[in-house]
Design an enzyme around this catalytic site. Structure first.
Site, short mmCIF file in Angstrom:
data_model
loop_
_atom_site.label_atom_id
_atom_site.label_comp_id
_atom_site.label_asym_id
_atom_site.label_seq_id
_atom_site.Cartn_x
_atom_site.Cartn_y
_atom_site.Cartn_z
CG ASP A 31 -2.06 1.08 1.05
OD1 ASP A 31 -3.28 0.18 1.19
OD2 ASP A 31 -2.06 2.01 0.65
CG ASN A 99 -2.72 5.60 -9.12
OD1 ASN A 99 -1.70 5.70 -8.68
ND2 ASN A 99 -3.88 5.21 -8.46
CB SER A 124 -16.89 -0.30 -9.51
OG SER A 124 -17.89 0.75 -9.16
CE1 TYR A 149 -15.17 3.97 -9.28
CE2 TYR A 149 -12.79 3.97 -8.98
CZ TYR A 149 -14.18 3.28 -8.75
OH TYR A 149 -14.35 2.34 -7.94
CE LYS A 153 -11.89 0.43 -9.60
NZ LYS A 153 -10.91 -0.42 -8.83
NE ARG A 231 -26.55 5.20 -6.14
CZ ARG A 231 -27.37 6.10 -6.78
NH1 ARG A 231 -28.86 5.59 -6.98
NH2 ARG A 231 -27.00 7.10 -7.49
NE ARG A 293 -23.42 12.40 -5.55
CZ ARG A 293 -22.97 11.46 -4.76
NH1 ARG A 293 -21.82 11.90 -3.65
NH2 ARG A 293 -23.23 10.28 -4.86
C1 WQD Z 1 -25.68 7.25 -2.70
C2 WQD Z 1 -26.66 8.00 -2.60
C3 WQD Z 1 -26.31 10.28 -3.36
C4 WQD Z 1 -23.90 11.65 -0.05
C5 WQD Z 1 -20.33 5.93 -5.32
C6 WQD Z 1 -19.50 5.64 -6.60
C7 WQD Z 1 -19.45 4.20 -6.78
C8 WQD Z 1 -18.85 3.45 -5.66
C9 WQD Z 1 -19.66 3.73 -4.37
C10 WQD Z 1 -16.53 3.02 -6.05
C11 WQD Z 1 -26.75 8.68 -3.73
C12 WQD Z 1 -26.80 10.22 -1.95
C13 WQD Z 1 -24.65 11.10 -0.74
C14 WQD Z 1 -24.59 12.72 0.67
C15 WQD Z 1 -26.60 12.17 -0.28
N1 WQD Z 1 -17.54 3.67 -5.37
N2 WQD Z 1 -25.89 11.05 -0.86
N3 WQD Z 1 -25.81 12.73 0.12
O1 WQD Z 1 -22.84 7.67 -5.87
O2 WQD Z 1 -24.12 5.62 -5.46
O3 WQD Z 1 -21.43 5.33 -5.48
O4 WQD Z 1 -19.76 5.05 -4.25
O5 WQD Z 1 -16.45 2.11 -6.67
O6 WQD Z 1 -18.41 4.13 -7.85
O7 WQD Z 1 -20.19 6.33 -7.56
O8 WQD Z 1 -22.79 6.47 -3.63
O9 WQD Z 1 -22.77 6.85 -1.19
O10 WQD Z 1 -21.92 8.64 -2.68
O11 WQD Z 1 -24.32 8.02 -2.85
O12 WQD Z 1 -27.80 12.34 -0.51
O13 WQD Z 1 -23.96 13.43 1.45
O14 WQD Z 1 -26.58 8.79 -1.32
O15 WQD Z 1 -26.97 11.08 -4.02
O16 WQD Z 1 -27.90 8.98 -4.01
P1 WQD Z 1 -22.99 6.14 -5.03
P2 WQD Z 1 -22.73 7.47 -2.63
#
Ligand code: WQD
Length: 345
Positions: A31, A99, A124, A149, A153, A231, A293
């Site tokens: 790491d 990277n 992912s 990103y 992958k 999700r 977002r």
């Molecule tokens: C989840 C939901 C946000 C933060 C990401 C990457 C993906 C993987 C996992 C690497 C969404 C909402 C979030 C906040 C919110 N990473 N949210 N307020 O975007 O599904 O996936 O992480 O592999 O590649 O894209 O996960 O946890 O960022 O968001 O409302 O402060 O929570 O809008 O709907 P996401 P997340």
């Protein structure tokens, strides 16, 4: 087997180290600590009751990577190391391509030189892009991620597919994670994002422990039951066990390289996750509805049937487990891992 875990001091890597040792494997960690605190190593050694050899360098250094394989007897590799922040990848695409791709190719060259032919790769669900029908199935061919990103992958999946096809006896499992959350039930290791968390669960946890004033819910006008995005959240210990199952499946795998979804197959909304966390904490948590977002998809989750049928793996931990284990970690480590220096190999 003696397994090299790249990125083994990171969130998912560290939890996988615990599951590997529990399954009777030996582990070596490499790491660069660009996104991990060295003090996690001591926690891992306490949890596993074993010495965890750590090599602290950047896998993009091909010479050091080759030396590592000369110094350590490696039977298999689990490759986590890489940059993984979607938003950052949009701002710094070149750094992400350099990277994530260079570190992988440096690793593959060292594996070839030392005849190491087993690899589990941290991919992912982001590779599916926004056109894939939900639930996402591994057979979907049009991998069109919407960010650099995710594209790194997908490119690495292609590189691994081609290299495995050209290398007699090589076996590669591509593990497509959905949304990893949670922490080891001991509360001693967990997710420790540096700076303001991008992801939902660590942000909620930091609100609960008083580091953030409130959660911003990014939009409540989506076409879902409660208007917030859904999700497929997956407990990090289920995910870690999925890596062990994939590693032990490789020698039985017919294809040289094969993708597997690691998810629960169920969607959970932002507000539902917040409510579940409030139950774990025992009080309400402040939130505000904020604008959507950019780049967020409304809802997606896994079709997990292939991993169950072929790896004999399925997620068993509940949303409540995810929240309870996250809260134990965060409440016992309000500021994440302490600073400090890592023991060396
Ligand atoms: C989840 C939901 C946000 C933060 C990401 C990457 C993906 C993987 C996992 C690497 C969404 C909402 C979030 C906040 C919110 N990473 N949210 N307020 O975007 O599904 O996936 O992480 O592999 O590649 O894209 O996960 O946890 O960022 O968001 O409302 O402060 O929570 O809008 O709907 P996401 P997340």
């Amino acid at each position: 087997m003696r397994v090299l875990v790249s990125g083994g001091a990171g969130y998912i890597g560290s939890h996988t180290v615990v599951s590997l040792v529990e399954a009777g494997h030996d582990v070596v960690v490499v790491d660069d600590f660009s996104n991990a605190k060295p003090t996690v190593v001591g926690r891992l050694e306490s949890l596993t009751g074993t010495h965890v050899p750590v090599h602290a360098f950047d896998l993009k250094d091909a010479d050091k990577t080759a030396q590592l394989f000369s110094m350590e007897e490696i039977d298999a590799v689990i490759h986590f190391a890489g940059y993984k922040a979607v938003g950052e990848s949009v701002e710094k695409p070149l750094e992400y391509y350099r990277n994530n791709l260079d570190s992988t190719m440096s690793l593959l060259e060292a594996m070839r030189r030392h005849d190491v032919k087993k690899l589990v790769f941290s991919s992912s669900a982001t590779v599916y892009g926004e056109e894939a029908p939900v639930p996402y199935e591994e057979g979907w061919r049009h991998l069109e991620s919407t960010n650099p990103y995710g594209r790194t992958k997908a490119m690495i999946e292609t590189i691994l597919t081609d290299v495995a096809a050209a290398t007699d006896g090589m076996k590669v499992a591509l593990l497509r994670y959905f949304n990893p959350v949670g922490a080891h039930p001991s509360g001693t290791i967990g997710e420790d994002p540096q700076g303001i968390p991008n992801n939902l669960m660590p942000f909620i946890a930091q609100v609960a422990v008083g580091r953030r004033s409130h959660l911003n819910v990014f939009g409540d006008d989506y076409p879902t039951a409660d208007g917030t995005c859904e999700r497929d959240y997956l407990h990090v210990m289920d995910l870690a066990e999925g890596h062990v199952a994939a590693l032990e499946h490789l020698e039985k795998m017919d294809e040289a390289c094969r993708p597997f979804n690691l998810g629960t197959g169920t969607g959970t909304s932002v507000l539902a996750m917040l409510k579940a966390f409030e139950k774990a904490v025992g009080r309400e948590l402040p939130y505000e509805i904020a604008p959507r977002r950019a780049g967020d998809l409304t809802a997606f989750w896994a079709d997990p049937t292939r991993a169950e049928a072929e790896l004999g793996w399925r997620a068993t931990r509940t949303i409540e487990d995810m929240c309870a284990d996250t809260w134990r970690w965060q409440s016992e480590n309000p500021h994440g891992y302490p600073d400090g220096s890592a023991p060396v190999a």
